[in-house]
Design a protein around this motif. Structure first.
Motif, PDB file in Angstrom:
ATOM      1  N   TYR A  37      19.790  25.287 -37.653  1.00  3.21           N
ATOM      2  CA  TYR A  37      19.512  25.400 -36.183  1.00  3.21           C
ATOM      3  C   TYR A  37      19.869  26.815 -36.099  1.00  3.21           C
ATOM      4  O   TYR A  37      19.051  27.454 -34.905  1.00  3.21           O
ATOM      5  CB  TYR A  37      20.004  24.216 -35.443  1.00  3.21           C
ATOM      6  N   GLY A  38      20.890  27.444 -36.593  1.00  4.67           N
ATOM      7  CA  GLY A  38      21.355  28.746 -36.162  1.00  4.67           C
ATOM      8  C   GLY A  38      22.787  28.693 -35.572  1.00  4.67           C
ATOM      9  O   GLY A  38      23.087  29.680 -34.920  1.00  4.67           O
ATOM     10  N   SER A  39      23.320  27.544 -35.260  1.00  5.14           N
ATOM     11  CA  SER A  39      24.895  27.656 -34.804  1.00  5.14           C
ATOM     12  C   SER A  39      25.949  27.618 -35.981  1.00  5.14           C
ATOM     13  O   SER A  39      26.254  26.737 -36.557  1.00  5.14           O
ATOM     14  CB  SER A  39      24.906  26.435 -33.991  1.00  5.14           C
ATOM     15  N   LEU A  40      26.069  28.807 -36.352  1.00  2.00           N
ATOM     16  CA  LEU A  40      26.899  28.910 -37.712  1.00  2.00           C
ATOM     17  C   LEU A  40      28.312  28.713 -37.497  1.00  2.00           C
ATOM     18  O   LEU A  40      28.929  28.423 -38.430  1.00  2.00           O
ATOM     19  CB  LEU A  40      26.781  30.496 -38.002  1.00  2.00           C
ATOM     20  N   ASN A  41      29.049  29.072 -36.153  1.00  2.00           N
ATOM     21  CA  ASN A  41      30.315  28.742 -36.219  1.00  2.00           C
ATOM     22  C   ASN A  41      30.782  27.199 -36.227  1.00  2.00           C
ATOM     23  O   ASN A  41      31.738  26.822 -36.979  1.00  2.00           O
ATOM     24  CB  ASN A  41      30.970  29.512 -34.556  1.00  2.00           C
ATOM     25  N   PHE A  42      29.810  26.478 -35.496  1.00  2.00           N
ATOM     26  CA  PHE A  42      30.091  25.054 -35.458  1.00  2.00           C
ATOM     27  C   PHE A  42      29.618  24.591 -36.954  1.00  2.00           C
ATOM     28  O   PHE A  42      30.451  23.621 -37.525  1.00  2.00           O
ATOM     29  CB  PHE A  42      29.406  24.249 -34.600  1.00  2.00           C
ATOM     30  N   SER A  43      28.741  24.850 -37.565  1.00  2.00           N
ATOM     31  CA  SER A  43      28.314  24.626 -39.026  1.00  2.00           C
ATOM     32  C   SER A  43      29.436  24.940 -39.727  1.00  2.00           C
ATOM     33  O   SER A  43      29.982  24.011 -40.726  1.00  2.00           O
ATOM     34  CB  SER A  43      27.034  25.192 -39.392  1.00  2.00           C
ATOM     35  N   LYS A  44      30.141  26.164 -39.734  1.00  2.00           N
ATOM     36  CA  LYS A  44      31.095  26.481 -40.653  1.00  2.00           C
ATOM     37  C   LYS A  44      32.793  25.426 -40.530  1.00  2.00           C
ATOM     38  O   LYS A  44      33.213  25.227 -41.635  1.00  2.00           O
ATOM     39  CB  LYS A  44      31.594  27.984 -40.524  1.00  2.00           C
ATOM     40  N   LEU A  50      32.779  32.398 -26.542  1.00  2.04           N
ATOM     41  CA  LEU A  50      32.092  31.735 -27.652  1.00  2.04           C
ATOM     42  C   LEU A  50      32.067  30.392 -27.861  1.00  2.04           C
ATOM     43  O   LEU A  50      31.040  29.508 -28.279  1.00  2.04           O
ATOM     44  CB  LEU A  50      32.833  32.437 -28.943  1.00  2.04           C
ATOM     45  N   ASN A  51      33.295  29.731 -27.701  1.00  2.99           N
ATOM     46  CA  ASN A  51      33.347  28.404 -27.901  1.00  2.99           C
ATOM     47  C   ASN A  51      32.536  27.390 -26.740  1.00  2.99           C
ATOM     48  O   ASN A  51      32.249  26.387 -27.034  1.00  2.99           O
ATOM     49  CB  ASN A  51      34.694  27.823 -28.368  1.00  2.99           C
ATOM     50  N   ARG A  52      32.390  27.917 -25.692  1.00  5.38           N
ATOM     51  CA  ARG A  52      31.800  27.292 -24.637  1.00  5.38           C
ATOM     52  C   ARG A  52      30.296  27.158 -25.078  1.00  5.38           C
ATOM     53  O   ARG A  52      29.489  26.184 -24.454  1.00  5.38           O
ATOM     54  CB  ARG A  52      31.975  27.938 -23.287  1.00  5.38           C
ATOM     55  N   GLU A  53      29.758  27.887 -25.690  1.00  6.79           N
ATOM     56  CA  GLU A  53      28.446  27.827 -26.167  1.00  6.79           C
ATOM     57  C   GLU A  53      28.228  27.452 -27.624  1.00  6.79           C
ATOM     58  O   GLU A  53      27.509  28.105 -28.368  1.00  6.79           O
ATOM     59  CB  GLU A  53      27.670  29.131 -25.778  1.00  6.79           C
TER      60      GLU A  53
END
Length: 848
Positions: free
Chosen positions: A465-472, A251-254
């Motif tokens: 953009y749709g990158s929710l994990n990084f946004s959180k 998950l975190n590689r992307e």
């Protein structure tokens, strides 16, 4: 001829053989020489060869039979001794086994705990392995992994307990088996009475052993089954942890890639928002409970420190109120406004770094407690503008971190994240647009506000953009950075306020508390403290990003990787632990030195007892450093034998080169044990008074009343003559006063004694004396002798007494004579006239 045989100690069989030999000797009296008696060789009677051979054969037969019989009886005695010893050992071992079997070990409770762990594992895996098509939350994976690790540690602790108990029970069972396998215990005596008695004992012992022995085997079998269940649970937990780590890595590689497209409800969890809340609540509460179980000791220690600091701040507040008599002192010194909330902020701000890998919910709980406590202190202290800022930031922090506790993404959560990021951006711009920095109590907060503005801007962009994990992660870290930074800055500021107030109050001789020497502590925390807090702030904020776990994991692997230097194997972590323990022991030793008193004088016995702790601080410091060195070597795994060889080789060189240092160190220990002088004692060096300030490893410090501090090596302090006025009963003062001849000496002495009696600074014992000393040319000298309690008051007491005696003498009419000399002047005219008169009378002047 009479034969007397003395046998001090022989067995019955040997005595019987000796009797037979004695009979043969008496039957053939000429065949034996009686040693010890003088006989002529001609008196020996020779017998014929056949009789001689028969005699020898009988002797051999008697000796052989006696030997065999003696060996048989010896073996029987040895067997009986072994039987008694084995029976005693078996009874002791059985008793030990009974006690151990009855000790506190609840296998049923462990079985229930293992079943509970399985249930908790299923709760944790819910939402993780259910559906691979939905968007996975990094927070869910992180919390699930943390909980599973805590469950793994808990199950592993059960396994260790089971193994320890199994090993001990197996040892006891093996010991009983080995004792039962000794051949001698199954041999019975040829004596029927002894054999029957032994058989009865044997049967009773077997009946005594059987229940305990069966219980041992039954318990061992039960423990083997329980250990199999524990291994099964551990394998399952380990497999789940590895799978979660794999998924989290993928998950975190992307992490920067698009995870959802637009605002369509595609890719989100099939659970409703409230179902996600319920699932997250279960996991977070479970993580919190498990962490409290594991680290309950540290949590209790933190609460104890809060109460202790509250007590200390309350004492400072009482003294400040007494000295200032001002109603506004609380707003001038925020730390005194509410001692309990101030203690919470300080202790949480510092002690949070002593919790290893806590779950986010635990940190969130600590931060909210500290934030609410700071809000209470800020009331009526900050300006309205910045008070509103703090309340808004704290509320948004609470909402954002509450969202961070949700472990599965929903459309509602995404919209809430967008709103919070938008609020953070707008409010940050508003703060910098309205320049209210003059009203700000702590200017460095603006750096955290700028960081919040940047992170919330990035969070908003990545959310759209749709990158929710990084946004959180950006959303939470932005608000966390501000609140945590403010808490840490104000924790340091409160500490500085407290140190300044305490240093001002408790450095006074009449205001001692806990013997803390605030001259050594200082009025501000050192700059290194700011650096450590900054480093801690970076770690706490960085924990929200997966990159932190990768860096920390790689760093941990590097520290624990085995290294080889020659024939010595070590790890970087072991060396790091070695130096950390040494540094901590030195710091603890320095902290102990803060509790040494530094009084102006301590001549009174009560004061001397109250500060005598300082004299033992050297021993405490030596003990701390010695234990630190021992623990450092033990924890690092350094071979003690090699260290011993190195120390032995360096011992001679150290002994010669550093003999002065060791002499001073040993002298310091002797001073601490014998107590010829203590910290705070009033001493005299080269005729000048001073106060013993501290006794260190190599030297001691004396504060002289002239203003300087003298550093004296302990060897010199112990070797030279040292005058200690504190240990004495005071200072003897002598005053000599003269009175005119004819003065009533008895009345004068009574008046002087009355003056001495009314002065409280003079000891009543020994009794002051006023005695005639000697006759002088124009006066009688009186010696006044008395004892003054405090050495430093001697000149003042002496001056007062002289002044009072002078006043009393004037009032009573007593004269203090001064030396008088009569001088007669003769002029030159009178001299010439006398010479002429003499010439007229005698006819010639008299010549000298």
């Amino acid at each position: 001829m009479n034969y007397i045989l003395t046998v001090p100690f022989f067995k019955p069989s040997l005595l019987k053989s000796i009797h037979l030999l004695l009979g043969l000797i008496l039957f053939f009296p000429g065949s034996v020489q009686v040693f010890g008696q003088q006989q002529d060789t001609t008196s020996l009677i020779l017998i014929d060869t056949a009789a001689k051979a028969e005699f020898t054969r009988k002797l051999q037969k008697i000796g052989s039979d006696g030997f065999l019989k003696s060996v048989e009886e010896f073996n029987a005695s040895r067997v009986q001794g072994i039987q008694r010893s084995v029976m005693s050992q078996v009874k002791n071992t059985v008793q030990e086994a009974r006690i151990y079997l009855g000790s506190g070990f609840d296998s049923l409770k462990i079985e229930k705990e293992l079943a509970l762990i399985n249930t908790q594992r299923e709760i944790v895996e819910k939402g993780v392995f259910d559906n691979d098509d939905i968007l996975q939350s990094d927070r869910n994976l992180a919390v699930s992994r943390a909980i599973l690790w805590e469950l793994f540690d808990k199950a592993n602790s059960f396994k260790e307990k089971i193994q320890d108990r199994s090993q001990e029970l197996f040892r006891l069972s093996y010991e009983i088996d080995s004792l039962s396998g000794i051949e001698e215990i199954y041999k019975f005596s040829s004596d029927s009475v002894l054999a029957a008695a032994y058989a009865k004992k044997f049967v009773l012992l077997a009946k005594e052993i059987e229940p305990t022995f069966n219980a041992l085997h039954y318990t061992l079998n039960s423990l083997d089954k329980l250990q199999s269940k524990t291994d099964e649970v551990l394998i399952t937990l380990q497999a789940s942890i590895l799978e979660i780590e794999r998924r989290r890595g993928e998950l975190n590689r992307e992490i920067l890639s698009k995870e959802v497209s637009g605002f369509a409800n595609v890719g989100f969890s099939s659970f409703s928002f409230w179902e996600v809340v319920k699932m997250s609540h279960q996991k977070e509460v479970l993580a919190l409970i498990l962490y409290f179980e594991i680290y309950s000791g540290r949590i209790i220690t933190m609460l104890f420190l809060v109460l202790l600091l509250t007590f200390f701040i309350s004492n400072v507040k009482v003294h400040v109120r007494e000295e200032t008599h001002s109603e506004d002192f609380e707003n001038q010194h925020l730390v005194l406004k509410n001692p309990f909330f101030s203690s919470l902020i300080i202790i949480i701000g510092i002690f949070q770094f002593f919790f290893p890998s806590p779950p986010f919910v635990f940190y969130f709980l600590l931060w909210m407690i500290a934030g609410i406590s700071l809000s209470i202190l800020f009331r009526k202290f900050l300006s309205k503008y910045w008070m509103v800022f703090w309340v808004v930031v704290l509320v948004v922090f609470f909402i954002s971190n509450s969202i961070n506790l949700l472990l599965a993404f929903t459309q509602v959560e995404r919209i809430a994240m967008l709103i919070l990021s938008f609020i953070g951006v707008l409010y940050g711009i508003f703060l910098f647009a309205n320049d209210k920095r003059v009203q700000l109590k702590e200017r460095r907060i603006l750096y955290f506000v700028a960081l919040m503005l940047g992170m919330q801007s990035l969070s908003l962009i990545f959310n759209l953009y749709g990158s929710l994990n990084f946004s959180k992660a950006l959303l939470v870290s932005g608000f966390l950075g501000v609140v945590l930074g403010i808490i840490l800055l104000w924790a340091v500021r409160l500490i500085n306020q407290l140190l300044a107030l305490a240093s001002n109050i408790y450095n006074k001789p009449d205001k001692k508390l806990f013997f803390i020497n605030f001259d050594k502590v200082g009025e501000k925390v050192p700059s290194l403290f700011y650096m450590l807090l900054t480093f801690g702030w970076v770690i706490l904020v960085g924990r929200n990003f997966y990159a932190y776990h990768l860096i920390s994991g790689n760093f941990t692997n590097f520290l624990n990787a085995p290294q080889t230097l020659g024939s010595y194997d070590f790890t970087i972590n072991g060396l790091f632990i070695f130096f950390v323990i040494l540094v901590v022991s030195v710091l603890l030793s320095r902290i102990v030195s803060f509790f040494s008193s530094d009084p102006d004088t301590a001549n009174a016995p009560t004061k001397r007892k109250s500060i005598s702790l300082g004299s033992w601080l050297l021993l405490v410091q030596i003990f701390i450093i010695s234990m630190g060195l021992f623990l450092a070597v033990a924890a690092s795994g350094i071979p003690l034998d090699k260290i011993t060889i190195v120390l032995g080789a360096l011992g001679v060189g150290i002994g010669l080169g550093l003999q002065g240092l060791f002499n001073n160190l040993v002298s310091g220990v002797i001073i601490a044990f014998e107590n010829p002088v203590k910290v705070g004692d009033l001493i005299e060096i080269n005729g000048k008074p001073g106060v013993m300030k501290s006794i260190g490893f190599r030297s001691s410090v004396v504060n002289m009343y002239e203003g300087a501090s003298i550093i004296i090596p302990n060897g010199d302090l112990l070797g030279q003559q040292l005058v200690n006025w504190t240990m004495g009963k005071g200072k003897k003062v002598s005053i000599v006063v003269g009175v005119a001849y004819g003065t009533d000496l008895e009345q004068t002495a009574m008046l002087i004694k009355e003056i001495l009696k009314n002065d409280s600074r003079i000891h009543p014992q020994p009794i002051p004396r006023v005695l005639p000393l000697e006759f002088n040319d124009s006066r009688i000298d009186l010696e006044i002798a008395f004892w003054v309690t405090h050495y430093l008051e001697v000149p003042f007491v002496k001056g007062d007494i002289i002044n009072q005696i002078d006043v009393m003498f004037k009032k009573q009419g007593i004269v203090i004579p001064f030396p008088q000399r009569d001088i007669h002047f003769r002029s030159s005219f009178e001299t010439q006239k006398g010479d002429l008169d003499e010439y007229a009378n005698t006819g010639s002047p008299e010549k000298d």
